[in-house]
Design a protein around this motif. Structure first.
Motif, short mmCIF file in Angstrom:
data_model
loop_
_atom_site.label_atom_id
_atom_site.label_comp_id
_atom_site.label_asym_id
_atom_site.label_seq_id
_atom_site.Cartn_x
_atom_site.Cartn_y
_atom_site.Cartn_z
N GLN A 210 7.85 0.87 -3.03
CA GLN A 210 6.87 1.73 -2.36
C GLN A 210 6.05 2.52 -3.38
O GLN A 210 4.83 2.55 -3.36
N ARG A 211 6.80 3.16 -4.29
CA ARG A 211 6.18 4.08 -5.25
C ARG A 211 5.21 3.33 -6.17
O ARG A 211 4.07 3.72 -6.34
N ARG A 212 5.69 2.20 -6.69
CA ARG A 212 4.86 1.49 -7.68
C ARG A 212 3.72 0.72 -7.02
O ARG A 212 2.62 0.61 -7.57
N THR A 213 3.97 0.20 -5.82
CA THR A 213 2.91 -0.53 -5.10
C THR A 213 1.76 0.41 -4.77
O THR A 213 0.58 0.06 -4.87
N MET A 217 -2.11 -0.09 -5.81
CA MET A 217 -3.20 -0.18 -4.83
C MET A 217 -4.24 0.91 -5.05
O MET A 217 -5.44 0.67 -4.93
N GLU A 218 -3.74 2.12 -5.36
CA GLU A 218 -4.68 3.22 -5.59
C GLU A 218 -5.57 2.90 -6.80
O GLU A 218 -6.77 3.11 -6.77
N ALA A 219 -4.94 2.36 -7.84
CA ALA A 219 -5.71 2.02 -9.04
C ALA A 219 -6.71 0.92 -8.72
O ALA A 219 -7.87 0.95 -9.16
N PHE A 220 -6.28 -0.04 -7.89
CA PHE A 220 -7.16 -1.17 -7.57
C PHE A 220 -8.39 -0.70 -6.80
O PHE A 220 -9.52 -1.06 -7.14
#
Lengths: 223, 147
Positions: A210-213, A217-220
């Motif tokens: 959850q944390r890393r995904t 996604m935010e970076a993407f």
């Protein structure tokens, strides 16, 4: 034997919550409820990707409450469904409606990325802007081409994100296995059983995913 | 196991839906632990989420209020624009009003008859109510009893 025809009594209409009841429900939300609502709203925004058309999870929360007040969605407090659970249902259906709107309106300027990305070249070599195409209401070659472009972009986005997630967990076997199970549409208990792990282990792994995904996604989408 | 679709968007959707399901079903304690692990202030999150929801509620109520005011303005403008032949004196208007209430029982709930004495109605109240009735064309059949 035929008896008297039985009159079916119409089920009483459930009572929709008043604005005062909704306000009381908002005030009584606990920290965990708020945390759950915000994380779920973020999850739904990530789920619909570019169909959010620049709207963030806070706007989704705002619109969800407005839609509870104005309809067509309602909270029926006497039906035993808590306010946060009802609101999560609205977050889900509203975000799906946003995604559906994008699908039905592929040429809408609202969903245009860079105009240059979506411009297409006609047979005679002239470059056609999607905004030019929007003016023509009938479904035509240009519209079909924009739809195809949008779908290609959506697939490319998704592939980039999935690849980034899988790469991020390349050295984390339990997380990779859980991700593959999710990809197979397995739910929590099915994954625990398939991987022979306890619920606590499963929850710890999904928290990590959850944390890393979320970061990926935010970076993407911040690009 | 179902066949895997080569559709990348569907694949990503399944993963995100799986994670969403975990958010929906996690225990309160687990959610708060996860927030702390990410160094997020749960109090701040609470204030933010409640603020968004309350703001949405207030905006909705404001829109309703504006719509109600606009409706009232339209009604009064419509009443002012139309000329009604109402009796000239306050006393005659009051008699017509009482006759209307008696002869049109469907109006009684609107005037909360059980709880209110009509003598409490001001002359202006009576005139406004008569204008509303006239606007709805309810007064044509009303007869004021002879004294």
């Amino acid at each position: 034997m035929k008896g008297k025809p039985r009159l079916e009594r119409a089920a009483p209409q459930p009572r929709a919550a008043s604005p005062e009841e909704i306000l009381r429900a908002i005030v009584s939300l606990c920290d965990a409820d708020n945390e759950r609502l915000e994380q779920y709203a973020i999850n739904r925004i990530h789920r619909i990707g570019r169909a959010a058309a620049g709207r963030n999870h806070q706007e989704l929360l705002h619109e969800a409450l407005v839609s509870l007040l104005e309809g067509p969605r309602h909270w029926f407090p006497d039906n035993g469904v808590s306010f946060p659970v009802c609101l999560m249902g609205v977050l889900r259906s509203l975000s799906s409606a946003w995604a559906g709107h994008r699908k039905r309106n592929p040429g809408s300027p609202r969903y245009a990325g860079l105009e240059s990305e979506l411009s297409i070249r006609k047979d005679e070599g002239r470059l056609v802007s999607p905004f030019e195409v929007v003016r023509n209401e009938s479904f035509n070659y240009e519209e079909a081409a924009i739809e195809a472009e949008n779908e290609n972009a959506r697939q490319a986005d998704a592939k980039a994100i999935v690849d980034a997630i899988m790469a991020d967990f390349a050295d984390d076997e339990p997380a990779t296995l859980v991700l593959l199970c999710m990809d197979d549409e397995m739910d929590g208990p099915a994954i625990q059983s398939a991987l022979n792990i306890t619920e606590t282990q499963f929850r710890t792994i999904t928290r990590r995913i959850q944390r890393r995904t979320k970061k990926i996604m935010e970076a993407f989408y911040a690009r | 196991m179902p066949d895997k679709s080569p559709n990348e968007a569907d694949r990503l959707a399944r993963i995100i839906d799986g994670l969403g399901e975990q958010i929906r079903t996690a225990s309160d304690e687990e959610l708060l632990d996860a927030a702390r692990e990410e160094r997020r202030d749960v109090g701040e999150t609470s204030a933010r989420v409640k603020g968004i929801l309350k703001h949405a509620l207030r905006s909705h109520q404001q829109v309703q209020l504006i719509a109600a005011r606009e409706g009232y303005r339209r009604d009064t403008a419509a009443m002012a624009a139309r000329s009604f032949e109402l009796p000239e004196t306050n006393e005659e208007r009051r008699k017509l009003f009482m006759a209307a209430i008696t002869q049109l029982p469907q109006l009684q709930p609107a005037f909360t008859m059980q709880n209110r004495e009509f003598k409490d109605f001001s002359d202006d109240d009576i005139e406004v109510q008569l204008r509303k009735m006239a606007l709805l064309d309810l007064l044509s059949g009303v007869k004021v009893p002879e004294e």
